[in-house]
Design a protein around this motif. Structure first.
Motif, PDB file in Angstrom:
ATOM      1  N   PRO A  66       0.877  -1.237  -0.062  1.00  9.26           N
ATOM      2  CA  PRO A  66      -0.050   0.059  -0.066  1.00  9.26           C
ATOM      3  C   PRO A  66       0.615   1.152   0.109  1.00  9.26           C
ATOM      4  O   PRO A  66       1.897   1.187   0.502  1.00  9.26           O
ATOM      5  N   ILE A  67       0.335   2.280  -0.894  1.00  2.00           N
ATOM      6  CA  ILE A  67       1.220   3.528  -0.753  1.00  2.00           C
ATOM      7  C   ILE A  67       1.313   4.132   0.817  1.00  2.00           C
ATOM      8  O   ILE A  67       0.400   4.008   1.494  1.00  2.00           O
ATOM      9  N   SER A 108       3.858  -3.555   6.415  1.00  2.00           N
ATOM     10  CA  SER A 108       3.049  -4.305   7.210  1.00  2.00           C
ATOM     11  C   SER A 108       2.355  -5.709   6.272  1.00  2.00           C
ATOM     12  O   SER A 108       2.546  -6.749   7.032  1.00  2.00           O
ATOM     13  N   VAL A 109       2.127  -5.228   5.060  1.00  2.00           N
ATOM     14  CA  VAL A 109       2.052  -6.364   4.150  1.00  2.00           C
ATOM     15  C   VAL A 109       2.698  -6.121   2.781  1.00  2.00           C
ATOM     16  O   VAL A 109       2.825  -5.244   2.451  1.00  2.00           O
ATOM     17  N   ALA A 110       2.889  -7.016   2.064  1.00  2.00           N
ATOM     18  CA  ALA A 110       3.329  -7.074   0.750  1.00  2.00           C
ATOM     19  C   ALA A 110       2.769  -8.503   0.033  1.00  2.00           C
ATOM     20  O   ALA A 110       2.717  -9.426   0.504  1.00  2.00           O
ATOM     21  N   ASP A 124     -12.922 -15.704  -2.776  1.00  2.00           N
ATOM     22  CA  ASP A 124     -13.394 -14.962  -1.581  1.00  2.00           C
ATOM     23  C   ASP A 124     -12.874 -13.303  -2.015  1.00  2.00           C
ATOM     24  O   ASP A 124     -13.462 -12.330  -1.296  1.00  2.00           O
ATOM     25  N   ASN A 125     -12.113 -13.036  -2.645  1.00  2.00           N
ATOM     26  CA  ASN A 125     -11.356 -11.794  -3.062  1.00  2.00           C
ATOM     27  C   ASN A 125     -11.710 -11.333  -4.342  1.00  2.00           C
ATOM     28  O   ASN A 125     -11.251 -10.135  -4.607  1.00  2.00           O
ATOM     29  N   LEU A 162      -9.542  -7.857  -7.974  1.00  2.00           N
ATOM     30  CA  LEU A 162      -9.216  -8.739  -6.909  1.00  2.00           C
ATOM     31  C   LEU A 162      -8.851  -7.839  -5.670  1.00  2.00           C
ATOM     32  O   LEU A 162      -7.938  -6.869  -5.857  1.00  2.00           O
ATOM     33  N   ALA A 163      -9.627  -7.835  -4.729  1.00  2.00           N
ATOM     34  CA  ALA A 163      -9.484  -6.901  -3.507  1.00  2.00           C
ATOM     35  C   ALA A 163      -9.518  -7.624  -2.224  1.00  2.00           C
ATOM     36  O   ALA A 163     -10.241  -8.729  -2.029  1.00  2.00           O
ATOM     37  N   ASN A 164      -8.885  -6.994  -1.074  1.00  2.00           N
ATOM     38  CA  ASN A 164      -8.987  -7.493   0.472  1.00  2.00           C
ATOM     39  C   ASN A 164      -9.224  -6.159   1.087  1.00  2.00           C
ATOM     40  O   ASN A 164      -9.460  -5.008   0.445  1.00  2.00           O
TER      41      ASN A 164
END
Length: 382
Positions: free
Chosen positions: A91-92, A101-103, A250-251, A287-289
């Motif tokens: 995320p930007i 935190s996430v990649a 699911d996404n 595709l989203a979460n």
């Protein structure tokens, strides 16, 4: 004698009562109009079930197409670590932290998390809010489609103006229906490319072939007809999805797809038609979460080859001695004389002669004055 007269008298009264009963039960019937007589004759000669089934069309289409694929990235930063050649997105804002935190290394069909202890100083980073960052690819799409539609016939305007009677032509004015299709997107290149930063190079696709299914509703309008040739505007749209084993359901969120085509149709018979249909189709999914989302767009150009079948109004005559090729009445029923894929009303009404005709020769009589031969109509012989 008394017994005889009583028997005669009883028979007289029985005949009188019978006649009175007939007079009382007699009802005058109203005369039928020519149109009513025609409809009654049609009901007698044709099956109403066949007439109803004839309104429906079954189409089979095989497409040969090309698609272009776009994956515009927004709200993320794209990072490549030169040491292990790892391409991932965050995320930007996460690119400025020591440890994101996430990649994610896969954002095509399912989010695959990667453990990044820290973003190296020599990593190449592009923020998508400062540049239009789009991965592109292309490939082939050759689906098979089945469609069932209902026909609304064209009104014979000339006949209606002359007689006031509504009579419909064999040509369809409008078809309303729906169908289902199966096909696969086969990517030409195993990786998608972008033009913003050469150091980020290519994004390796986790799947180079995805199987899809679509369901749709369609409207087809016949705007031009000349003889056996017709041009129809054909539009359909609906829902589609990718095979469940190839994507994380699911996404994923599918957007409805739309297809616009121009149909060039030729008529082989009243019950069998063929057509070529150039078309353009647009479909996409996201595709989203909870953290980010990525969109995937497909623009499809295809040539559809189709066959259309209609249920015949009249059956074939099973009596082999009936050799009439035109639509005709036989034993109180209406029959067609030819297969469904051939024209039903040729100008000639009988099949070609199977046996060989006997030869005829004409003797040549020489004229003594002109010494030229002339043919005279003559008899049979060789």
């Amino acid at each position: 004698m008394g017994i005889t007269f009583n028997q005669v008298d009883a028979q007289f009264w029985k005949k009188k009562k019978k006649k009175e009963g007939n007079v009382q039960g007699f009802v005058l019937e109203e005369a039928q109009t020519p149109e009513e007589r025609k409809k009654a004759m049609e009901r007698q000669l044709t099956s109403p079930v066949r007439k109803m089934l004839n309104r429906f069309n079954l189409s089979v289409e095989k497409s040969y197409g090309y698609f272009s694929y776009q994956n515009p990235l927004e709200g993320v930063s794209v990072i490549r670590n030169p040491r292990n050649d790892l391409l991932y997105i965050v995320p930007i804002g996460e690119e400025s932290t020591a440890q994101p935190s996430v990649a994610y290394s896969n954002w095509f069909n399912r989010f695959t998390e990667v453990d990044i202890s820290r973003i190296d100083d020599d990593s190449q980073i592009v923020r998508t809010d400062t540049a239009s960052f789009v991965y592109n690819n292309s490939g082939r799409y050759n689906p098979l489609t089945l469609r069932l539609s209902y026909s609304i016939k064209k009104l014979d305007k000339g006949h209606f103006e002359r007689t006031g009677e509504k009579r419909y032509l064999d040509d369809d004015m409008l078809r309303i229906g729906g169908g289902i299709g199966w096909g696969a997107h086969k990517f030409r290149h195993p990786s998608s490319e972008q033009d913003v930063d050469p150091l980020l190079r290519r994004y390796q696709l986790p799947e180079t072939k995805i199987s899809t299914t679509k369901m749709f509703a369609s409207v087809t309008y016949n705007f031009y007809s000349l003889g056996d040739f017709s041009m129809l505007a054909d539009v359909y749209g609906g829902v589609w999805k990718i095979k469940q084993s190839q994507i994380n359901s699911d996404n994923i969120n599918y957007e409805p797809f739309f297809n616009v085509g121009l149909m060039f149709q030729t008529t082989f018979s009243k019950y069998f038609k063929g057509y070529i249909r150039p078309s353009f189709e647009m479909r996409s999914y996201t595709l989203a979460n909870d953290v980010l989302s990525t969109q995937h767009k497909y623009s499809i150009f295809s040539i559809d080859l189709g066959l259309l079948f209609k249920y015949p109004v009249y059956p074939r005559n099973k009596y082999k001695a009936d050799m009439v090729q035109m639509e005709h009445v036989f034993n109180g029923k209406m029959y067609r004389g030819r297969p469904f894929y051939k024209k039903q009303n040729p100008r000639y009404g009988q099949r070609g002669v199977n046996r060989k005709a006997k030869g005829w020769s004409f003797p040549i009589i020489k004229d003594k004055k002109s010494k030229k031969g002339s043919e005279k109509g003559g008899g049979n012989g060789n």
